[in-house]
Design an enzyme around this catalytic site. Structure first.
Site, short mmCIF file in Angstrom:
data_model
loop_
_atom_site.label_atom_id
_atom_site.label_comp_id
_atom_site.label_asym_id
_atom_site.label_seq_id
_atom_site.Cartn_x
_atom_site.Cartn_y
_atom_site.Cartn_z
N PRO A 11 -3.67 -0.57 -2.47
CA PRO A 11 -3.40 -1.74 -3.33
C PRO A 11 -2.41 -2.73 -2.75
CG PRO A 11 -2.31 0.22 -4.18
CD PRO A 11 -3.19 0.69 -3.07
N PHE A 12 -1.60 -2.32 -1.77
CA PHE A 12 -0.59 -3.22 -1.23
C PHE A 12 -0.76 -3.38 0.28
CE2 PHE A 12 1.26 -1.12 -4.98
CZ PHE A 12 1.38 -2.23 -5.81
N GLU B 292 2.27 1.58 -1.42
CA GLU B 292 3.55 1.60 -2.14
C GLU B 292 4.13 0.21 -2.36
OE1 GLU B 292 7.99 3.71 -1.86
OE2 GLU B 292 6.44 4.20 -0.39
N LYS C 72 7.00 9.59 -3.25
CA LYS C 72 7.51 10.76 -2.55
C LYS C 72 6.67 11.95 -2.97
CE LYS C 72 10.59 9.56 0.29
NZ LYS C 72 10.21 9.75 1.70
#
Length: 428
Positions: free
Chosen positions: A214-215, A233, A250
């Site tokens: 998504p990023f 992230e 994480k």
């Protein structure tokens, strides 16, 4: 600056349009995977303005990248900020020197916007004549893409061996046992030659096909530097009202083609005391970072230890939110939180110092951020994990693992390959 206008275009896939812009200077491709977090894609090239900073404090002609960001004018800006930009916020720590720009950011007008869910495409800009010129260019026949070169797995030079990485884990565990650290994100790097006939667009297409995220994003500056990222992230987002969100990751497990085994891997991750503790530790660190610039009492954890699954891996992701104090903006937030907690450690500055001693290469844009400021002032950024970096004829790939007291050295070395292998295989 005037309000941007829209010029609707017939739908085309981003890769088709990107191929028509391939070779332009200052190409940016802010990508998504079609999910709610990755719904929008932005493509642009030939920027109206470019700002870049290099070097460390004390270097001749070096420039503070955060001061440069403070001075940005209105418009749509995008680019990267490197991990070692932290030298300008924490000069007392030792920081490695990297050949890449510590900041490269450009203002594009016009640009192309894609809605992957509604399959809509339009041009945004403040100059109608330039918008029409771009529309006319896109009506031309798309070029036949060159066959993307392959990079064999054996062509990559590992700067840290598997055993060397495991030894680094043991050294961090010893520091934790001595009370020097609580957690640290140890990284490793491999490199190869940039293929002489390679197109950054075509290499990025192979990565996004195998590792959609998504990023994700591509930046090709046109001067021998490029960034190709499939990051899942988000680092920091700030909306025009000052509302802040960060989404630290994480905890990682590989996906499996067998649905039952894949579900077992996800369950193992969710139930792992080690991974849960590591995630909560970074959530606490980010709550502290946000507390330096957010209104007291506004910081909330809206998601703790949520399972998110991507084509190659499962992750544990948390979400922390807050409200900026009046008079502060996204640059103040970025400075207060730099570098990101999920890719440094706790305590952050001590972890950065120890990592600088243990890691044989600088990070550069890796573990920095791909950043974007929209027309209305909305700021968004990722953590540049799952990323490839080009500098002239060299291509680098990095990956890392969060190390805590009960980390297994061999297991962490194995996790490193879960993260790195999909990128390398996409190019092979």
């Amino acid at each position: 600056m005037s309000t941007p206008q829209r010029l609707e275009l017939p739908w085309r896939e981003p890769i088709v349009v990107a191929r028509q812009l391939d070779g332009d200077n200052g190409l940016i491709w802010l990508d998504g995977d079609g999910s709610d977090l990755g719904r929008w894609v932005t493509l642009a090239s030939q920027p109206q303005e470019v700002i870049h900073c290099r070097g460390l404090p004390g270097d001749t002609e070096a420039r503070d990248p955060f001061a440069a960001l403070k001075g940005l004018g209105p418009g749509h800006w995008s680019g990267w900020l490197s991990y070692e930009a932290a030298a300008w916020t924490e000069a007392g720590n030792p920081w490695s020197r990297d050949a890449m720009a510590s900041l490269w950011i450009a203002r594009h007008d016009p640009l192309l916007r894609f809605d992957l869910q509604q399959r809509q495409l339009w041009i945004e800009g403040t100059n109608p004549a330039a918008m029409q010129q771009l529309a006319a260019r896109l009506q031309q026949t798309a070029p036949i893409p060159p066959a993307p070169p392959t990079i064999p797995l054996e062509a990559w030079h590992q700067h840290t061996s598997r055993e060397g990485f495991a030894d680094g884990v043991r050294r961090i565990r010893a520091l934790i046992a001595a009370g020097d650290l609580f957690q640290a994100n140890l990284t490793a790097c491999c490199s190869t030659n940039w293929p002489s006939d390679a197109s950054a667009v075509e290499l990025f297409q192979r990565i996004r096909h195998q590792c959609p995220a998504p990023f994700a994003g591509l930046v090709a500056t046109g001067n021998g530097e490029a960034l190709l990222s499939s990051s899942p992230e988000r680092f920091l987002q700030v909306d025009p009202t000052g509302r802040v969100e960060t989404r630290p990751i994480k905890g990682t497990r590989p996906r499996h083609s067998n649905p039952d085994l894949d579900a077992d891997m996800a369950a193992e991750l969710v139930c792992s005391d080690k991974d849960r503790a590591e995630n909560v530790m970074i959530v606490d660190l980010l709550r502290n970072d946000l507390g330096r610039v957010c209104i007291p009492g506004s910081i909330q954890v809206s998601q703790l230890l949520g399972l998110e699954s991507y084509p190659a891996v499962h992750h544990l992701t948390s979400v922390v939110e807050g409200q900026l104090q009046p008079g502060l903006n996204w640059v103040d937030l970025l400075r207060a939180c730099w570098p990101g907690g999920s890719i440094s450690g706790a305590p952050k500055l001590r972890a950065c110092q120890r990592l600088q001693e243990l890691e044989p290469t600088s990070r550069g844009p890796y573990c920095g951020s791909l950043i974007r400021i929209d027309w209305n002032g909305r700021f968004d950024s990722n953590i540049l994990i799952r990323s490839l970096i080009r500098k002239d004829r060299t291509l680098r790939a990095h990956a890392g693992c969060g190390i805590v007291a009960d980390s297994d050295p061999d297991g962490e070395a194995e996790e490193l390959m879960w993260k790195l292998q999909p990128l390398l295989e996409a190019l092979a």
